[in-house]
Design a protein around this motif. Structure first.
Motif, short mmCIF file in Angstrom:
data_model
loop_
_atom_site.label_atom_id
_atom_site.label_comp_id
_atom_site.label_asym_id
_atom_site.label_seq_id
_atom_site.Cartn_x
_atom_site.Cartn_y
_atom_site.Cartn_z
N TRP A 81 0.85 -1.19 0.00
CA TRP A 81 0.00 0.00 0.00
C TRP A 81 0.88 1.23 0.00
N ASP A 82 0.61 2.17 -0.94
CA ASP A 82 1.41 3.40 -1.01
C ASP A 82 0.62 4.64 -0.60
N GLY A 83 -0.57 4.45 -0.07
CA GLY A 83 -1.41 5.57 0.32
C GLY A 83 -2.48 5.90 -0.70
N GLU A 84 -2.30 5.41 -1.93
CA GLU A 84 -3.28 5.62 -3.00
C GLU A 84 -3.66 4.32 -3.71
N ARG A 85 -2.67 3.45 -3.87
CA ARG A 85 -2.88 2.23 -4.64
C ARG A 85 -2.46 1.00 -3.85
N TYR A 86 -3.23 -0.07 -4.07
CA TYR A 86 -2.91 -1.37 -3.48
C TYR A 86 -2.40 -2.28 -4.58
N TRP A 87 -1.37 -3.06 -4.26
CA TRP A 87 -0.88 -4.10 -5.14
C TRP A 87 -0.84 -5.39 -4.33
N GLY A 88 -1.27 -6.50 -4.92
CA GLY A 88 -1.14 -7.76 -4.22
C GLY A 88 -2.23 -8.74 -4.56
N ALA A 89 -2.85 -9.24 -3.51
CA ALA A 89 -3.85 -10.31 -3.65
C ALA A 89 -5.01 -9.88 -4.54
N GLN A 90 -5.68 -10.87 -5.11
CA GLN A 90 -6.84 -10.60 -5.94
C GLN A 90 -8.15 -10.96 -5.25
N ALA A 91 -8.09 -11.77 -4.20
CA ALA A 91 -9.30 -12.16 -3.47
C ALA A 91 -9.78 -10.98 -2.62
N PRO A 92 -11.03 -10.57 -2.77
CA PRO A 92 -11.53 -9.40 -2.03
C PRO A 92 -11.34 -9.49 -0.51
N GLU A 93 -11.53 -10.69 0.07
CA GLU A 93 -11.37 -10.83 1.52
C GLU A 93 -9.92 -10.60 1.94
N LEU A 94 -8.98 -11.09 1.15
CA LEU A 94 -7.57 -10.91 1.47
C LEU A 94 -7.14 -9.47 1.25
N ILE A 95 -7.65 -8.83 0.22
CA ILE A 95 -7.36 -7.41 0.00
C ILE A 95 -7.81 -6.61 1.22
N SER A 96 -9.01 -6.88 1.68
CA SER A 96 -9.56 -6.18 2.84
C SER A 96 -8.70 -6.39 4.08
N THR A 97 -8.28 -7.64 4.31
CA THR A 97 -7.42 -7.95 5.46
C THR A 97 -6.09 -7.22 5.37
N HIS A 98 -5.50 -7.23 4.19
CA HIS A 98 -4.23 -6.53 3.99
C HIS A 98 -4.38 -5.03 4.25
N LEU A 99 -5.41 -4.41 3.69
CA LEU A 99 -5.58 -2.97 3.85
C LEU A 99 -5.89 -2.57 5.30
N GLU A 100 -6.57 -3.44 6.04
CA GLU A 100 -6.81 -3.17 7.47
C GLU A 100 -5.50 -3.05 8.24
N LEU A 101 -4.49 -3.76 7.79
CA LEU A 101 -3.17 -3.71 8.41
C LEU A 101 -2.31 -2.59 7.81
#
Length: 122
Positions: A81-101
Motif C-alpha cells: 500500500w502506497d497511500g493511494e494504490r494497493y498491489w497484491g492479492a486478488q481475493a476481495p477478503e484478502l485485499i480487505s485484510t491486507h488494507l486493514e493492516l
C-alpha cells in the motif's frame, strides 16, 4: 537476523509475528512479516513473509530468526500500500485484510503494528 533498537529504513528492517512460524515438508520455514520500503521516492507499507531453508527445522521463531542469515531475497511481498494504490492479492477478503493492516501502518510510519516484533535486519 539482528534485532535493531531503532528504525532505519536504509537497513531494510522487518517486523515479524512471533506466533506465526510454520514449515512445509521441504525444510522451509516461514514467518509472517511487515516492512516499509521506498519505491520511486514514495514510502510504501508491505505485508508478506520471510522464509528460509533450515535443517533441522527451528523449534520456535527465536531460533528461526537467529539462524536466518541470508537476506539477499528479502521478504516475499503479498500486499503493498502506497497511500493511494494497493498491489497484491486478488481475493476481495484478502485485499480487505491486507488494507486493514497496511493503511494504519503507513499512516503511523515508522511505528511497529500491534502484534508484531521489530525491527529485524540482516
Amino acid at each position: 537476523m539482528i534485532r535493531e533498537t531503532r528504525f532505519l529504513i536504509s537497513r531494510k528492517p522487518y517486523a515479524v509475528r512471533l506466533d506465526s512460524l510454520r514449515a512445509d515438508g521441504d525444510n522451509t520455514a516461514y514467518l509472517d512479516a511487515v516492512w516499509f520500503r521506498r519505491r520511486n521516492g514514495i514510502t510504501v507499507a508491505c505485508v508478506g513473509h520471510l522464509w528460509d531453508i533450515q535443517r533441522p527445522l527451528p523449534k520456535d521463531s527465536t531460533e528461526f530468526l537467529a539462524r536466518h542469515d541470508d537476506g539477499r531475497y528479502g521478504g516475499t511481498c503479498e500486499g503493498r500500500w502506497d497511500g493511494e494504490r494497493y498491489w497484491g492479492a486478488q481475493a476481495p477478503e484478502l485485499i480487505s485484510t491486507h488494507l486493514e493492516l497496511l493503511r494504519p501502518m503507513l499512516a503511523n510510519y515508522p511505528a511497529i503494528p500491534p502484534g508484531y516484533d521489530g525491527w529485524w535486519t540482516f
